[in-house]
Design a protein around this motif. Structure first.
Motif, PDB file in Angstrom:
ATOM      1  N   THR A  52       0.835  -1.194   0.000  1.00  0.00           N
ATOM      2  CA  THR A  52       0.000   0.000   0.000  1.00  0.00           C
ATOM      3  C   THR A  52       0.874   1.250   0.000  1.00  0.00           C
ATOM      4  O   THR A  52       2.073   1.185   0.267  1.00  0.00           O
ATOM      5  CB  THR A  52      -0.904   0.064   1.242  1.00  0.00           C
ATOM      6  N   ALA A  53       0.236   2.371  -0.286  1.00  0.00           N
ATOM      7  CA  ALA A  53       0.966   3.634  -0.340  1.00  0.00           C
ATOM      8  C   ALA A  53       1.630   3.923   1.001  1.00  0.00           C
ATOM      9  O   ALA A  53       2.779   4.356   1.061  1.00  0.00           O
ATOM     10  CB  ALA A  53       0.009   4.765  -0.708  1.00  0.00           C
ATOM     11  N   LYS A  54       0.897   3.649   2.071  1.00  0.00           N
ATOM     12  CA  LYS A  54       1.448   3.925   3.385  1.00  0.00           C
ATOM     13  C   LYS A  54       2.660   3.024   3.658  1.00  0.00           C
ATOM     14  O   LYS A  54       3.676   3.470   4.186  1.00  0.00           O
ATOM     15  CB  LYS A  54       0.379   3.650   4.425  1.00  0.00           C
ATOM     16  N   GLY A  55       2.535   1.775   3.250  1.00  0.00           N
ATOM     17  CA  GLY A  55       3.601   0.814   3.480  1.00  0.00           C
ATOM     18  C   GLY A  55       4.902   1.257   2.839  1.00  0.00           C
ATOM     19  O   GLY A  55       5.982   1.116   3.421  1.00  0.00           O
ATOM     20  N   VAL A  56       4.808   1.805   1.675  1.00  0.00           N
ATOM     21  CA  VAL A  56       6.029   2.154   0.965  1.00  0.00           C
ATOM     22  C   VAL A  56       6.684   3.403   1.571  1.00  0.00           C
ATOM     23  O   VAL A  56       7.900   3.585   1.472  1.00  0.00           O
ATOM     24  CB  VAL A  56       5.752   2.295  -0.546  1.00  0.00           C
ATOM     25  N   CYS A  57       5.872   4.250   2.189  1.00  0.00           N
ATOM     26  CA  CYS A  57       6.454   5.432   2.823  1.00  0.00           C
ATOM     27  C   CYS A  57       7.096   5.088   4.160  1.00  0.00           C
ATOM     28  O   CYS A  57       7.940   5.839   4.648  1.00  0.00           O
ATOM     29  CB  CYS A  57       5.394   6.485   3.086  1.00  0.00           C
ATOM     30  N   SER A  83      -5.007   8.160  -0.976  1.00  0.00           N
ATOM     31  CA  SER A  83      -5.361   7.702   0.347  1.00  0.00           C
ATOM     32  C   SER A  83      -4.335   6.667   0.817  1.00  0.00           C
ATOM     33  O   SER A  83      -3.774   5.932   0.007  1.00  0.00           O
ATOM     34  CB  SER A  83      -6.752   7.114   0.262  1.00  0.00           C
ATOM     35  N   GLU A  84      -4.078   6.633   2.103  1.00  0.00           N
ATOM     36  CA  GLU A  84      -2.976   5.810   2.628  1.00  0.00           C
ATOM     37  C   GLU A  84      -3.075   4.329   2.278  1.00  0.00           C
ATOM     38  O   GLU A  84      -2.090   3.655   2.133  1.00  0.00           O
ATOM     39  CB  GLU A  84      -2.891   5.971   4.156  1.00  0.00           C
ATOM     40  N   ASP A  85      -4.309   3.819   2.135  1.00  0.00           N
ATOM     41  CA  ASP A  85      -4.394   2.374   1.859  1.00  0.00           C
ATOM     42  C   ASP A  85      -4.662   2.056   0.400  1.00  0.00           C
ATOM     43  O   ASP A  85      -5.147   0.985   0.065  1.00  0.00           O
ATOM     44  CB  ASP A  85      -5.417   1.709   2.776  1.00  0.00           C
ATOM     45  N   ILE A  90       3.784  12.579  -5.052  1.00  0.00           N
ATOM     46  CA  ILE A  90       2.406  12.289  -4.656  1.00  0.00           C
ATOM     47  C   ILE A  90       2.338  12.387  -3.145  1.00  0.00           C
ATOM     48  O   ILE A  90       3.222  11.882  -2.448  1.00  0.00           O
ATOM     49  CB  ILE A  90       1.967  10.883  -5.113  1.00  0.00           C
ATOM     50  N   PHE A  91       1.286  13.043  -2.647  1.00  0.00           N
ATOM     51  CA  PHE A  91       1.087  13.115  -1.199  1.00  0.00           C
ATOM     52  C   PHE A  91       0.252  11.920  -0.757  1.00  0.00           C
ATOM     53  O   PHE A  91      -0.806  11.665  -1.321  1.00  0.00           O
ATOM     54  CB  PHE A  91       0.308  14.379  -0.819  1.00  0.00           C
ATOM     55  N   VAL A  92       0.714  11.236   0.267  1.00  0.00           N
ATOM     56  CA  VAL A  92      -0.092  10.183   0.867  1.00  0.00           C
ATOM     57  C   VAL A  92      -0.811  10.798   2.062  1.00  0.00           C
ATOM     58  O   VAL A  92      -0.168  11.369   2.947  1.00  0.00           O
ATOM     59  CB  VAL A  92       0.787   9.015   1.318  1.00  0.00           C
ATOM     60  N   VAL A  93      -2.131  10.711   2.065  1.00  0.00           N
ATOM     61  CA  VAL A  93      -2.904  11.362   3.127  1.00  0.00           C
ATOM     62  C   VAL A  93      -3.747  10.327   3.868  1.00  0.00           C
ATOM     63  O   VAL A  93      -4.003   9.250   3.348  1.00  0.00           O
ATOM     64  CB  VAL A  93      -3.815  12.470   2.551  1.00  0.00           C
ATOM     65  N   SER A 135     -10.202   2.311  -2.371  1.00  0.00           N
ATOM     66  CA  SER A 135      -9.269   3.379  -2.730  1.00  0.00           C
ATOM     67  C   SER A 135      -9.662   4.045  -4.037  1.00  0.00           C
ATOM     68  O   SER A 135      -9.003   3.875  -5.040  1.00  0.00           O
ATOM     69  CB  SER A 135      -7.854   2.837  -2.813  1.00  0.00           C
ATOM     70  N   PRO A 136     -10.759   4.780  -4.004  1.00  0.00           N
ATOM     71  CA  PRO A 136     -11.096   5.562  -5.186  1.00  0.00           C
ATOM     72  C   PRO A 136     -10.121   6.727  -5.296  1.00  0.00           C
ATOM     73  O   PRO A 136      -9.448   7.068  -4.329  1.00  0.00           O
ATOM     74  CB  PRO A 136     -12.506   6.058  -4.889  1.00  0.00           C
ATOM     75  N   TYR A 137     -10.032   7.304  -6.466  1.00  0.00           N
ATOM     76  CA  TYR A 137      -9.150   8.459  -6.631  1.00  0.00           C
ATOM     77  C   TYR A 137      -9.788   9.683  -6.017  1.00  0.00           C
ATOM     78  O   TYR A 137     -10.999   9.900  -6.149  1.00  0.00           O
ATOM     79  CB  TYR A 137      -8.863   8.681  -8.103  1.00  0.00           C
TER      80      TYR A 137
END
Ligand SMILES: Nc1ncnc2c1ncn2[C@@H]1O[C@H](COP(=O)(O)OP(=O)(O)OP(=O)(O)O)[C@@H](O)[C@H]1O
Ligand SMILES: Nc1ncnc2c1ncn2[C@@H]1O[C@H](COP(=O)(O)OP(=O)(O)OP(=O)(O)O)[C@@H](O)[C@H]1O
Ligand SMILES: [Mg+2]
Ligand SMILES: [Mg+2]
Lengths: 714, 714
Positions: free
Chosen positions: A544-549, A672-674, A692-695, B667-669
């Motif tokens: 997930t996006a959060k995981g990579v950050c 979104s973080e997930d 890209i911002f992860v929020v 996780s929609p955009y």
């Protein structure tokens, strides 16, 4: 080494200065902009075409002069001829490597991986400068003219890209060749389109294959493609074709020395020489498939060897400085010269076959520089030396001879094998396109010879097999398919071969892919160019996006920030983008946007935005003052730009504040973080993003946008 | 009318069922999937190739039989011949229109705008069904065989797309022709790729132009393009070329009736007939530019007239039911027959020119169906009727005659003008590709005639001008450029004409663009297909995401929702996506994702997820139960799917609850409220989205993603 690479910014920074500038521009501006774009496409076409003609005229004249001098001397003494031949090659190659090492180090190598990287979103320093262009043109004249196993094709692509990029930024500022009214395309986004045109133009010029050029740019080089661009790219390629054709017409009357009758030779095989096979029978499919397999295997081997050697050269040899580089190349030139002159000497000549006047091929070739059946070190007059026909010739001529039809049994298997091994060996450290064609056509012709003697009744041309061999080797090494196929068809001007070439390419690519990556990808990796492939990796589905950050703390800036703090932050890391945080009246934080390091540096350097008060600018009423032109923020191509260490600030300056609000990009892309990394990857890659911002999960949706909302009629 | 159109969902719905399914699949599955993809590409190629051959054999046989019968009868009586001719045409056309109106209404029209829409993200109902495929094939055989001003090219593109889509969903479920193991591509995303292949295959089959097919798909039809797809598309096109070539080889010996010597005629002009000009002089550029201008003007006029007539037909004529449609088409057929038979009767015959045996063209043409110089209603034997040569012939033959070289002065200006006006008039209600070529080549040849008599010394072929005319008209009407250019080059097999064709296309497109939009865009608009262009509109720069959403209240669903509420919400609006909101423990709301209407309907229909408790499922411990296979949620192609009104729920059911958590797309955009609409548009268009959530400014950034984070080595 990765530090010489930096991402490009294709994002539109919709900050205050940008919005002001947009508001001032009317619809007329848009029209003007389109006209300039097309005009630039025209200029790129003309420029690349002329560069190709120039390179070819020079190479042909150097080589032609070299060979005729050598042939004249060997009538008297073979040893004197040999010495002269070696010396001329050495001088040419030395001048080439001298120019490149001393003047334009970025011009070394084929340039295609770097251009590919540029279009993928990473800028390699120095790759698109004026000096690189000059170095590339003269360097490739010297090395190709000097007989190295190099082609002019890769360099032409790089040349086209350089021309395009220089046009895009309105000339070279360093050499005072720039013009303000040409500085139209001051964003990475616009330049990307121009460079794509330049690439296509380069391929179109190299092979005189306009459609092939477009497809090459499309398949191999670009990472983003819009259908409007296609037409412009095609236009550029066609202009190149017209320029080259006109120049060749002009040269036909002998005004260009040796070029009139030789040169651009790959392109002329469609005439008398290569009539090719019109038809093929079912039985031939098997040997053709075999060619495909050989191509895949040899191509993969070639890539692997190239990889080891490049690795070794970069990490051991070239660490020792320029002198080693020069010595290395001169040694290779020496070896190449000795082999190409020496090996044919050891070869017994073959008596000429009974001549068939209708084929238009004479044996031995008449005095002059071009043709099959070269008489070299032969006892009798009506004999020819099959090794000299391919070795002691420019590469273009050798390829033409290998592809030629109606010359069954011209070469012996032994001769071809020797040539294959030698070319393979010398090509590994250097060449890509043309040496690849030579290698491929050699084993192709070998297979063709066996087929001819096996299926005696059929109407088989060895030249067709040579062509298929060339396609298979390039396919096995570069893993391009569609563009290669079209280039081959355009070279031979014979559409009937299309399915055969496709079959061979399909097989060789599949075989090659089983072993390693394509040549350009491997090289890009070796050079530390971080290419993003078009497809996300399989493992990303589970991330997930959060995981990579991870747990990395985000470095952010407050809206009004002290200069000393900026300097501290910029010195303490090398991130290129920082979220800007503001406080709402209710006291909660709000992310107002993204601030780029390069923009911060511009602000620090100009100092006009420094203020004494730590309060936001607009709280004192009125709109934000605009003290900057949008173009001030533009970063020049292929340069490192300014660094924080170059900026001198007085202690007074450090105590001041800057309100960043007018300069932030207020709408960076957020996820979104997930969100799974696959989707993030697609977003990043398809839109050509840099940040890209992860929020965290949002708490409210204030609107839905669907297709209906985007259908705005004008 | 817009209600028959609905967006496709290219998004990967990463819900629970999907993640489960992904987790079970290994790497092996990926390989298997790739193999199936290629296998399908092969099948699409073979299928489309065979369909093309079938259509051509049928058309040629019907038409050939018709003309030979008529010619036989007119030896005795012209009136009887006329009656027979008219009747045969009427029967063929009637059967075609009957099939289409009664059996496959979606097969009416060219189909290209709908396919374009499909690949842009909107599904027109019925467009890709099995019955549409059948209707298309037989409909076009009837109407083309019956002499209407229609081509088989547009239909072939539609045919290819249908074949691809049917393969993608594993056959037609309605006609029990489906097979479970073929149901591999159960998402809109995968089908999109297949349909792209199908389109390219259609063009490749229509013109036997594999490269042109790829470029057509790339330039004109698709909206998303990945470079991996290119190779697959190219493979499909090449397979088509091989299939067609093999079939034609097989037919050469006369096994296919009239097809052996005619048919696929557009494709054969490269042989003896069209040797074309090898060279052109500078003076010719002016008349060629004139052709471009004429093409642009006439093309724009054509589009405008087509638009009015289509509008009128849709809104007045066709409202009156199928009977009116049938009568309309039969009337057109009658008029066409009368003109094509009648006009040549009023024309005086021309004496044959002195024959030049080397050209291989006889005058009058020998008995048989194909050739220039038709002897029709002439007094003497060695005369020919120039109007009959183009009118009283199949379209393919007429085009071939117009393109033919070495037939200078075959046509009179008067004859060509008559033909031009008539074809233009009859083509407006129907045709696109082939009638366009006919119109264009007529005025092209007219210009050519003037050029021949003006520059007497030059080596000019009227046929070349006809070709350029055809290109210019198509360019002026369809506004395609690259693909048209390549198709023309592939048709003539003469790469030297490339720059000329480009010049003409460039001019005609520019002129046409000054007046109106391209034919396919206009038609798409008339048919209510909401295409998203690749470029955002200029006005969008000043709009924001929030602005476009206005003050509309978002309709959302809670995480655990009462069935009665779902039914109420679904009935009260026709939105297709709903945000799902949950409450965190702290009491604040959290958006957990997007729920699609179609998924809700599946849940309501299956009822297995109904629960009595209004509490979330996982709060009772353990992981979420999986009661669904991912493929249950797949919506079939080109169908409306189930509607809320079709679902029967008992009062008990209505009192139950559903926990939506396992089914939402988590996780929609999302975009920030003040992002400019240009950027939102790009996001939507480039990624092929259906829904975007507009959210307030975020308060926190928990991570940054850059290129480095996405470079994962495997
Ligand atoms: N403002 C920031 N705060 C915290 N971490 C950041 C920030 N910006 C970037 N990073 C992280 O630091 C790493 C390197 O960032 P960097 O900005 O150098 O990007 P990059 O991938 O090298 O691309 P570029 O070519 O733009 O430098 C990345 O893993 C990224 O997630
Ligand atoms: N859940 C929702 N709440 C509020 N407004 C919505 C919602 N979903 C869509 N809308 C709005 O309603 C309008 C029509 O929505 P709809 O879902 O029919 O989309 P559409 O553009 O017709 O595409 P589709 O083909 O998916 O139906 C759009 O303007 C959209 O902004
Ligand atoms: Mg970095
Ligand atoms: Mg809708």
């Amino acid at each position: 080494d990765g530090s010489s690479v930096e991402s490009l910014d294709y994002e539109v920074i919709e900050n205050h200065a940008y919005r002001e500038e947009q508001a001032q521009r009317g619809k007329l501006y848009v029209g003007y902009y389109v006209v300039v774009k097309w005009f630039f496409a025209l200029l790129i076409g003309i420029g690349t075409g002329l560069a190709a003609v120039f390179i070819n005229i020079s190479v042909e004249n150097f080589a032609g002069w070299k060979y005729s001098l050598t042939f004249a001397i060997i009538q008297k003494s073979y040893i004197a001829g040999f010495v002269v031949y070696v010396l001329i090659n050495l001088v040419l190659v030395f001048s080439s490597v001298f120019i490149i090492t001393q003047f334009a180090p970025a011009a070394a190598g084929s340039g295609i991986p770097e251009i590919k990287g540029y279009l993928n979103g990473v800028d390699t320093h120095g790759i698109l400068l004026f000096r690189t262009l000059i170095g590339k043109i003269f360097g490739s004249i010297g090395s190709v003219g000097g007989g190295l196993a190099l082609g002019k094709e890769g360099p032409l692509v790089h040349t086209g890209a350089c021309i395009a990029s220089l046009l895009g930024q309105g000339g070279s500022t360093k050499y005072h060749l720039s013009s303000r009214w040409l500085q139209f395309f001051n964003s990475d986004r616009d330049r990307r389109d121009l460079v794509t045109c330049g690439c296509a133009a380069g391929v179109a010029a190299a092979f005189r294959a306009p459609v092939g050029g477009v497809l090459f740019a499309l398949e191999e080089v670009t990472s983003w493609w819009r259908s409007q661009l296609m037409w412009r790219v095609f236009f550029t390629s066609a202009i190149v074709a017209v320029v080259v054709r006109t120049a060749m017409g002009w040269c036909k009357s002998g005004k260009c020395g040796h070029f009139g009758s030789g040169g651009f030779i790959i392109w002329d095989i469609s005439g008398v020489l290569f009539s090719g096979q019109e038809d093929y029978s079912f039985e031939e499919l098997l040997p053709m498939a075999v060619i495909g397999v050989i191509g895949g295997l040899l191509g993969a081997l070639f890539n692997q060897l190239t990889r080891y050697i490049t690795y070794w050269r970069r990490n051991y040899l070239h660490k020792k400085g320029n002198r080693v580089k020069i010595i290395e190349v001169c040694l290779i030139s020496l070896i190449t010269s000795v082999i190409s002159f020496g090996l044919p000497l050891f070869r017994e000549c073959t008596p000429c076959p009974e001549s068939d006047p209708s084929s238009g091929i004479e044996c031995p070739r008449p005095p002059g520089m071009y043709g099959n059946y070269v008489n070299f070190f032969c006892g009798k007059d009506n004999e020819y030396n099959d090794l000299a026909t391919i070795f002691f010739n420019t590469q273009d001529d050798a390829i033409r001879n290998l592809f030629s039809a109606k010359t069954i049994h011209e070469y012996s298997a032994q001769g071809l094998l020797t040539f294959l091994v030698v070319t393979f060996g010398t090509a590994v450290p250097a060449g890509q396109f043309v040496p690849g064609i030579m290698i491929g056509s050699t084993y192709g012709r070998l297979v063709g010879m066996f087929v001819v003697s096996f299926y005696k009744k059929l109407n088989i041309e060895e030249g067709t097999y040579a062509l298929l061999g060339a396609a298979s080797f390039l396919g096995g090494s570069m893993r391009m398919t569609v563009s290669l196929c079209v280039i081959m068809v355009e070279i031979t001007n014979n559409l009937k071969l299309l399915p055969l070439i496709m079959l061979v390419l399909l097989i060789s690519k599949a075989v090659g892919d089983a072993f390693n990556e394509g040549l350009y990808e491997e090289q890009a990796r070796l050079r530390g160019i971080p290419l993003l492939e078009s497809r996300p990796k399989y493992e990303m589905r589970k991330m997930t996006a959060k995981g990579v950050c991870g747990n990395r703390k985000v470095v952010y800036l407050p809206r009004v920030v002290k200069v000393a703090d900026i300097v501290f932050i910029l010195k303490s890391n090398n991130h290129n983008g920082f979220p800007v945080i503001d406080h709402a009246r209710s006291g909660e934080t709000l992310v107002t946007g993204l601030m780029l390091r390069s923009h911060l540096l511009v602000l620090l350097q100009s100092k006009v935005d420094f203020q004494h008060s730590p309060l936001p600018n607009d709280s004192r009423g009125g709109s934000l003052p605009i003290r900057h032109n949008f173009s001030e923020f533009v970063k020049p191509v292929s340069s490192k730009g300014i660094s924080i260490h170059d900026i001198n600030l007085t202690p007074d300056d450090l105590e001041m504040y800057i309100d960043l609000a007018p300069f932030v990009n207020p709408s960076p892309y957020i996820v979104s973080e997930d969100m799974s990394l696959t989707k993030v990857y697609n977003l990043f890659r398809q839109l050509g993003l840099r940040h890209i911002f992860v929020v965290p999960r949002v708490s409210r949706v204030i609107g839905m946008i669907t297709r209906k909302d985007l259908l705005i009629e004008d």
